[in-house]
Design an enzyme around this catalytic site. Structure first.
Site, mmCIF file in Angstrom:
data_model
loop_
_atom_site.group_PDB
_atom_site.id
_atom_site.type_symbol
_atom_site.label_atom_id
_atom_site.label_comp_id
_atom_site.label_asym_id
_atom_site.label_seq_id
_atom_site.Cartn_x
_atom_site.Cartn_y
_atom_site.Cartn_z
ATOM 1 N N THR A 31 -19.138 18.000 1.870
ATOM 2 C CA THR A 31 -20.072 18.834 1.108
ATOM 3 C C THR A 31 -20.503 18.201 -0.202
ATOM 4 O OG1 THR A 31 -18.266 20.006 -0.012
ATOM 5 C CG2 THR A 31 -19.071 20.930 2.073
ATOM 6 N N CYS A 35 -13.668 21.372 -5.988
ATOM 7 C CA CYS A 35 -13.243 22.766 -6.099
ATOM 8 C C CYS A 35 -11.894 22.875 -6.792
ATOM 9 C CB CYS A 35 -13.116 23.413 -4.712
ATOM 10 S SG CYS A 35 -14.603 23.382 -3.716
ATOM 11 N N CYS A 39 -10.132 28.076 -4.464
ATOM 12 C CA CYS A 39 -11.495 28.342 -3.989
ATOM 13 C C CYS A 39 -11.466 29.229 -2.746
ATOM 14 C CB CYS A 39 -12.207 27.030 -3.673
ATOM 15 S SG CYS A 39 -13.953 27.268 -3.221
ATOM 16 N N ARG A 42 -13.883 28.307 3.008
ATOM 17 C CA ARG A 42 -13.036 27.891 4.120
ATOM 18 C C ARG A 42 -12.381 26.549 3.806
ATOM 19 N NH1 ARG A 42 -15.843 27.005 9.854
ATOM 20 N NH2 ARG A 42 -16.594 25.150 8.738
ATOM 21 N N ARG A 64 -19.958 17.177 -7.285
ATOM 22 C CA ARG A 64 -20.550 18.158 -8.197
ATOM 23 C C ARG A 64 -19.697 19.429 -8.170
ATOM 24 N NH1 ARG A 64 -23.668 18.155 -3.585
ATOM 25 N NH2 ARG A 64 -23.987 20.197 -2.578
ATOM 26 N N CYS A 66 -18.276 23.104 -7.698
ATOM 27 C CA CYS A 66 -18.497 24.164 -6.709
ATOM 28 C C CYS A 66 -19.091 25.397 -7.396
ATOM 29 C CB CYS A 66 -17.175 24.530 -6.040
ATOM 30 S SG CYS A 66 -17.274 25.927 -4.899
ATOM 31 N N CYS A 69 -16.087 28.697 -6.669
ATOM 32 C CA CYS A 69 -14.844 28.820 -7.462
ATOM 33 C C CYS A 69 -15.051 28.444 -8.920
ATOM 34 C CB CYS A 69 -13.727 27.977 -6.853
ATOM 35 S SG CYS A 69 -14.037 26.186 -6.857
ATOM 36 N N ASP A 447 14.026 27.824 -41.416
ATOM 37 C CA ASP A 447 13.405 29.141 -41.536
ATOM 38 C C ASP A 447 14.449 30.242 -41.393
ATOM 39 O OD1 ASP A 447 10.644 30.670 -41.369
ATOM 40 O OD2 ASP A 447 11.960 31.558 -39.869
#
Length: 679
Positions: A31, A35, A39, A42, A64, A66, A69, A447
């Site tokens: 694709t 992601c 995500c 599928r 690039r 998604c 997600c 302290d």
């Protein structure tokens, strides 16, 4: 950074394991997108998946982001999973814009970190799989994408807010990355909403759960500076100043989306990334808290504290200079007294903020800037001359070096750099490093509160700061979180046992107010209520008392006071009390400044923990305080509670279930209990 094996990463992707969210990103060959492991799409086949340690590394590999997600909403955790401290500091600087603009270079960034440019590039490639420039560019793109999704800002404003030099460059990057113009992304997902000018811009900053929101909000509520900060109704409000411009923010918790929401009201959109970065730092959203807690739980001393407060964060400061000033003001005095001094400082030297950029009606001014304090010959505050000199020295040092309180070098060099400032000793330097510079291994071992918390767990360890430091070696590199757990344990010191708090040398440190503080004038106003006329009394920084119409004059002893029907603190208290009587409020956010002994204040703190609509007996309170036989003393302290209703002593009943004595009378007590049971 060494990623887990590909099989492990793929199993995390298959089951959408949220523990890996922000730690790994998956590039999908078929694709061309990358992601988060959570995500909802599928799950692709294993042979089509490639895993990366950062979004920048995935983007450098040609993938690039998604659109489902949304990697820009992942918690920013890369700097917590084995990343070097130098890379962590560099990421913090990049988040504030260190590589934005034509003149910003990696060489300059490396110099600020005390190393060479080549070394910094090697560290980035090793731990994040991408160069510093790639990380900065990816951050700009993802921030722009978040603004496109979540706001209705004009395109030119989105480009400017994200650090792009021009709209043309902004459009070009989005065309190359998404094969579509930015406006197309907005049309596909962004709902209609109000314009930024009317309502401000709201961003979601994700964290890795668990997150103890109540503890961090309580921390800020105890220290808020009137006019600058407000904690109310589960939200944090404050004024902000960046590059001479002023505005405000509103921060709230969004547990359902595992994040905090920040609403920004500011005139210059270019400051939005810096504001978001500061909020992340202040609210510590970047901590991989499960890893930290697993490490600290290995010590039997800390394990019960970690179990008691899962998700406890180490709060930061909004501004390094402001935090340093507040550290100086707090030297050798109580938190309440330090707040009063900070309020006086803001009233005299702080700039006002335009009403259109205020997120809360009780906000008025910004904390004074270093250059503003440095130009005065002397700062006029009621405090010892040595601390006034230290205050002036901090202002001058910060004005001379704007990067003084930003990450650079390592923790040891940061501590030494701070200690060179006149009046800054080991405690102040460690505290500033922890809260302002965000050195997560800083540990102010001297302290008193830290030692008191350790004493509640093991008196031998708290016998000296050196012993505590020896024990803290095993807590590295997250000693700051161990310190936060010890501070949270400090109020639970058993009252019937000997501890550091009872040492004569430290007795003065247990009082919440000094004699000089007690001598400061009080103001009051009167309000009618269903239980009779109430007299509301306040100091400069908190509600001091709420007295009944027929309150015995010797029950609560206060100094002289003057009437002031327009006092903002009294008006706030009156407004919230009216809402309470109307059945519209179950908790109060008015800052409190009660006068009493250390034991009485411990009891009053326990009263605040009784839930709305519930009751406790004196015996139960005594057991909660660690002294089951002290029920009579608890009853006496409850009877001296000066802050009726705000500190709910009316929720305490006798062991038989009957109503017991009450300063406002049993009828008023019964009325309040009926009111709460019916709300």
């Amino acid at each position: 950074m060494d990623l887990p094996g590909k099989d492990v990463c793929y199993r995390a992707l298959e089951c959408r394991d949220a523990r890996f969210d922000g730690l790994i990103f998956v590039g999908i060959k078929t694709t061309g997108v990358y992601c988060r492991p959570v995500c909802p799409a599928r799950t692709p086949k294993l042979q089509n998946c490639f895993f990366y340690p950062s979004a920048a590394a995935a983007q450098d590999a040609g993938y690039r982001p998604c659109l489902r997600c949304r990697p820009e909403t992942a918690p920013e955790l890369a700097s917590w999973n084995g990343t070097s401290s130098a890379v962590s500091r560099a990421l913090a600087l990049i988040a504030e814009g260190a590589l934005d603009g034509d003149r910003a270079t990696v060489e300059d960034l490396a110099l600020r970190l005390g190393m060479g440019e080549r070394q910094l590039r090697r560290l980035f490639l090793r731990h994040l799989g991408a160069s510093p420039i790639s990380v900065a560019q990816t951050r700009r793109v993802l921030f722009a994408k978040q603004l496109l999704h979540d706001t209705r800002m004009p395109m030119a404003s989105v480009a400017a807010a994200s650090g792009f030099g021009s709209v043309r460059r902004f459009n070009e990057v989005f065309h190359n990355l998404y094969q579509r113009p930015p406006a197309a992304l907005r049309r596909s997902v962004s709902p209609d909403g109000p314009t930024p000018a009317a309502e401000g811009v709201t961003l979601l900053l994700r964290y890795k759960p668990p997150y103890d929101w109540d503890s961090i909000l309580r921390f800020f509520a105890q220290r808020d500076v009137p006019g600058v900060e407000v904690v109310e109704d589960g939200k944090y409000f404050r004024t902000v100043e960046i590059n001479g411009q002023t505005g405000s923010i509103e921060v709230s918790h969004d547990a359902s989306h595992e994040g905090i929401r920040v609403r920004i009201l500011f005139p210059n959109v270019r400051a939005f990334p810096a504001i978001a970065a500061r909020v992340r730092r202040q609210f510590d959203t970047g901590a991989d808290i499960r890893t930290i807690e697993a490490h600290l739980s290995g010590d039997p001393l800390l394990a019960p504290l970690v179990t008691r407060h899962p998700g406890l964060r180490a709060p930061g400061g909004w501004d390094g200079f402001e935090l340093a000033v507040r550290a100086v003001l707090g030297q050798q005095i109580s938190v309440v007294a330090a707040r009063k001094l900070a309020a006086a400082l803001v009233a005299r030297y702080g700039r006002t903020v335009r009403k259109s950029y205020l997120s809360h009606p009780d906000l008025h001014r910004v904390f004074p800037a270093a250059k503003d304090l440095a130009r005065f010959a002397g700062v006029d505050l009621p405090m010892p001359a040595a601390r006034l000199v230290a205050l002036k020295a901090v202002a001058e040092a910060s004005a001379a070096d704007p990067n003084l309180f930003r990450p650079s070098g390592n923790i040891d060099s940061a501590i030494q750099r701070l200690k060179h400032i006149r009046g800054i000793g080991e405690w102040s330097a460690q505290y500033i490093a922890l809260r302002a510079i965000r050195e997560m291994d800083a540990f102010p071992a001297t302290d008193v509160g830290l030692l008191r918390g350790a004493a509640a767990l093991d008196p031998d360890i708290a016998a000296s700061p050196n012993r505590l430091l020896e024990r803290a070696e095993s807590w590295r590199p997250w000693r700051a979180y161990a310190a936060q757990h010890l501070w949270s344990a400090a109020p639970a010191v058993p009252i019937a046992k000997t501890s550091l708090a009872s040492h004569p040398r430290n007795a003065k440190l247990q009082s919440l107010t000094t004699k000089k503080d007690r001598d400061m004038d009080l103001v009051y106003k009167v309000m009618p209520s269903p239980v009779g006329e109430l007299k509301l009394i306040a100091s400069q920084t908190g509600a001091a008392a709420i007295l009944w119409e027929n309150d015995p004059p010797r029950r609560v002893r206060l100094e002289s006071m003057v009437r002031d029907d327009r006092n903002p603190l009294l008006l706030k208290a009156e407004r919230q009390l009216r809402e309470y009587f109307a059945g519209k409020r179950q908790s109060f956010s008015v800052p409190l400044d009660p006068r009493g002994t250390a034991f009485q204040k411990n009891v009053w703190t326990e009263l605040l923990s009784i839930p709305f609509g519930q009751t406790r007996t004196y015996g139960e309170l005594a057991r909660q305080l660690g002294s089951p036989t002290a029920s009579r003393a608890v009853g006496a302290a409850s009877g001296r509670n000066p802050l009726s209703i705000l500190v709910p002593c009316h929720r305490v009943i006798g062991s038989t279930g009957k109503l017991t004595g009450f300063a406002g009378g049993l009828e008023a007590k019964a009325y309040l209990l009926r009111l709460e049971s019916s709300s």
